[in-house]
Scaffold this motif. Structure first.
Motif, PDB file in Angstrom:
ATOM      1  N   GLU A   1       0.927  -1.370   0.218  1.00  0.00           N
ATOM      2  CA  GLU A   1      -0.215   0.012  -0.028  1.00  0.00           C
ATOM      3  C   GLU A   1       0.817   1.245   0.115  1.00  0.00           C
ATOM      4  O   GLU A   1       0.640   2.172  -0.915  1.00  0.00           O
ATOM      5  CB  GLU A   1      -0.931  -0.109   1.170  1.00  0.00           C
ATOM      6  CG  GLU A   1      -1.745   1.250   1.203  1.00  0.00           C
ATOM      7  CD  GLU A   1      -2.835   1.131   2.316  1.00  0.00           C
ATOM      8  OE1 GLU A   1      -3.433   1.987   2.468  1.00  0.00           O
ATOM      9  OE2 GLU A   1      -2.727   0.096   3.372  1.00  0.00           O
ATOM     10  N   THR A   2       2.087   1.161   0.870  1.00  0.00           N
ATOM     11  CA  THR A   2       2.839   2.224   0.758  1.00  0.00           C
ATOM     12  C   THR A   2       3.516   2.565  -0.473  1.00  0.00           C
ATOM     13  O   THR A   2       3.629   3.676  -0.961  1.00  0.00           O
ATOM     14  CB  THR A   2       3.838   2.098   1.837  1.00  0.00           C
ATOM     15  OG1 THR A   2       3.297   1.920   3.230  1.00  0.00           O
ATOM     16  CG2 THR A   2       4.780   3.348   2.093  1.00  0.00           C
TER      17      THR A   2
ATOM     18  N   LEU B   1       1.369   4.243  -3.109  1.00  0.00           N
ATOM     19  CA  LEU B   1       1.410   5.844  -2.688  1.00  0.00           C
ATOM     20  C   LEU B   1       2.465   6.357  -3.300  1.00  0.00           C
ATOM     21  O   LEU B   1       2.553   7.474  -3.557  1.00  0.00           O
ATOM     22  CB  LEU B   1       0.925   5.939  -1.218  1.00  0.00           C
ATOM     23  CG  LEU B   1      -0.403   5.484  -0.749  1.00  0.00           C
ATOM     24  CD1 LEU B   1      -0.662   5.405   0.694  1.00  0.00           C
ATOM     25  CD2 LEU B   1      -1.563   6.338  -1.609  1.00  0.00           C
TER      26      LEU B   1
ATOM     27  N   LEU C   1       3.182  10.841  -3.879  1.00  0.00           N
ATOM     28  CA  LEU C   1       2.904  11.577  -2.767  1.00  0.00           C
ATOM     29  C   LEU C   1       4.014  11.678  -1.787  1.00  0.00           C
ATOM     30  O   LEU C   1       4.806  10.723  -1.522  1.00  0.00           O
ATOM     31  CB  LEU C   1       1.883  10.912  -1.969  1.00  0.00           C
ATOM     32  CG  LEU C   1       0.397  10.267  -2.610  1.00  0.00           C
ATOM     33  CD1 LEU C   1      -0.545   9.921  -1.603  1.00  0.00           C
ATOM     34  CD2 LEU C   1      -0.173  12.012  -3.280  1.00  0.00           C
TER      35      LEU C   1
ATOM     36  N   GLN D   1       1.873  12.977   3.485  1.00  0.00           N
ATOM     37  CA  GLN D   1       0.567  12.745   3.105  1.00  0.00           C
ATOM     38  C   GLN D   1       0.540  11.475   2.912  1.00  0.00           C
ATOM     39  O   GLN D   1      -0.705  10.707   2.905  1.00  0.00           O
ATOM     40  CB  GLN D   1       0.569  13.162   1.561  1.00  0.00           C
ATOM     41  CG  GLN D   1      -1.059  13.278   0.940  1.00  0.00           C
ATOM     42  CD  GLN D   1      -0.992  14.249  -0.285  1.00  0.00           C
ATOM     43  OE1 GLN D   1       0.036  14.869  -0.641  1.00  0.00           O
ATOM     44  NE2 GLN D   1      -2.075  13.958  -0.938  1.00  0.00           N
ATOM     45  N   ILE D   2       1.484  10.427   2.684  1.00  0.00           N
ATOM     46  CA  ILE D   2       1.441   8.896   2.502  1.00  0.00           C
ATOM     47  C   ILE D   2       0.843   8.437   4.047  1.00  0.00           C
ATOM     48  O   ILE D   2      -0.209   7.740   4.326  1.00  0.00           O
ATOM     49  CB  ILE D   2       2.889   8.290   2.375  1.00  0.00           C
ATOM     50  CG1 ILE D   2       2.946   8.275   0.674  1.00  0.00           C
ATOM     51  CG2 ILE D   2       2.504   6.860   2.798  1.00  0.00           C
ATOM     52  CD1 ILE D   2       4.192   7.941   0.390  1.00  0.00           C
TER      53      ILE D   2
ATOM     54  N   HIS E   1      -0.751  10.121   6.170  1.00  0.00           N
ATOM     55  CA  HIS E   1      -2.272  10.612   6.311  1.00  0.00           C
ATOM     56  C   HIS E   1      -3.141   9.637   5.813  1.00  0.00           C
ATOM     57  O   HIS E   1      -4.246   9.307   6.237  1.00  0.00           O
ATOM     58  CB  HIS E   1      -2.229  12.124   5.948  1.00  0.00           C
ATOM     59  CG  HIS E   1      -3.752  12.636   5.902  1.00  0.00           C
ATOM     60  ND1 HIS E   1      -4.322  13.081   6.995  1.00  0.00           N
ATOM     61  CD2 HIS E   1      -4.775  12.935   4.969  1.00  0.00           C
ATOM     62  CE1 HIS E   1      -5.697  13.443   6.924  1.00  0.00           C
ATOM     63  NE2 HIS E   1      -5.682  13.264   5.753  1.00  0.00           N
ATOM     64  N   SER E   2      -2.715   9.424   4.488  1.00  0.00           N
ATOM     65  CA  SER E   2      -3.717   8.337   3.845  1.00  0.00           C
ATOM     66  C   SER E   2      -3.862   7.176   4.376  1.00  0.00           C
ATOM     67  O   SER E   2      -4.850   6.442   4.290  1.00  0.00           O
ATOM     68  CB  SER E   2      -3.099   8.303   2.458  1.00  0.00           C
ATOM     69  OG  SER E   2      -3.052   9.503   1.594  1.00  0.00           O
ATOM     70  N   MET E   3      -2.842   6.710   5.045  1.00  0.00           N
ATOM     71  CA  MET E   3      -2.935   5.348   5.865  1.00  0.00           C
ATOM     72  C   MET E   3      -3.155   5.356   7.219  1.00  0.00           C
ATOM     73  O   MET E   3      -2.928   4.264   7.927  1.00  0.00           O
ATOM     74  CB  MET E   3      -1.494   4.737   5.419  1.00  0.00           C
ATOM     75  CG  MET E   3      -1.007   4.327   3.853  1.00  0.00           C
ATOM     76  SD  MET E   3       0.558   3.700   3.717  1.00  0.00           S
ATOM     77  CE  MET E   3       0.273   1.978   4.359  1.00  0.00           C
ATOM     78  N   ASN E   4      -3.422   6.576   7.774  1.00  0.00           N
ATOM     79  CA  ASN E   4      -3.771   6.908   9.212  1.00  0.00           C
ATOM     80  C   ASN E   4      -2.287   6.234   9.966  1.00  0.00           C
ATOM     81  O   ASN E   4      -2.564   5.813  11.125  1.00  0.00           O
ATOM     82  CB  ASN E   4      -4.966   5.871   9.728  1.00  0.00           C
ATOM     83  CG  ASN E   4      -6.340   6.587   8.987  1.00  0.00           C
ATOM     84  OD1 ASN E   4      -6.501   7.782   9.158  1.00  0.00           O
ATOM     85  ND2 ASN E   4      -7.037   5.671   8.562  1.00  0.00           N
TER      86      ASN E   4
END
Length: 220
Positions: free
Chosen positions: A148-149, A152, A157, A161-162, A164-167
């Motif tokens: 997932e990382t 992104l 990104l 921001q990565i 933030h997108s992945m909490n």
């Protein structure tokens, strides 16, 4: 079975032409030194198979393969390097009928041409099963969270921001990124994008990530 051979090296082209001419079931339709010349010869001579080198002036053999395979009646054999496994997969994705080491034995080369003539839509290559298994293992190299990382990262990104997108906190996102770099044997985003493409970590349907990855390479 009519064959067009394509190679910008005169000796290689002549060797391929002679090889084809010596087979009782094959006929040399034409020889070409470039992708554009090959397309002209194909239109004029309507061969069953085109045998092309990977590297050609004015375009590459893989691009030529894609254009030729728009007509699903034409088989295409791509000649490359058996050590370049990424090129093997690129040839397969381009729609080639066969991928053969340019220094392969004559029998293997002829078998690939015959295969391309009778089953142009079916891909074959020496060691294909082993290469597919290595690709499968490479795809399992990263954990789902790391994949997932990576996705992104390929979208360009920034780390914050990565996260933030992945909490995740920026520190944790940075840790995931460092793990990806370490596993892929790279040191930056650009190299990670290229390694991901080479290892097949980007699956079909991830074209947006691919194009975003190009943007990412320009950032670093």
């Amino acid at each position: 079975m009519r064959v067009v051979v394509v190679d910008d090296h005169v000796l290689c082209r002549l060797g391929l032409a002679r090889l084809v001419g010596e087979q009782p079931d094959l006929e040399l339709a034409a020889a070409a030194a470039s992708a554009e010349e090959a397309l002209e010869r194909v239109r004029a001579d309507r061969p069953d198979v085109v045998v092309t080198a990977v590297s050609l002036p004015g375009g590459d053999g893989l691009g030529l393969t894609r254009r030729l395979r728009a007509d699903d009646r034409i088989g295409v054999v791509v000649l490359g390097d058996s050590e370049a496994e990424d090129t093997l997969f690129q040839a397969m994705e381009a729609g080639a009928s066969a991928y053969v080491d340019a220094s392969a034995p004559i029998a293997q080369m002829v078998a690939a041409i015959r295969h391309a003539a009778v089953a142009p839509g079916s891909f074959t290559a020496e060691g294909l099963a082993e290469a597919l298994e290595r690709r499968r293992r490479d795809r399992e190299l990263l954990t789902p969270r790391e994949r997932e990382t990576l996705g992104l990262l390929m979208q360009g990104l920034p780390i914050a921001q990565i996260g933030h997108s992945m909490n995740l906190s920026p520190h944790t996102a940075k840790t995931y990124t460092a793990r990806i770099y370490d596993k892929l044997g790279v040191t930056n985003r650009t190299q990670a994008v290229m390694a991901a493409l080479r290892l097949g970590l980007v699956r079909d349907g991830e074209d947006d990530a691919r194009s975003s990855g190009c943007r990412a390479t320009r950032r670093r």
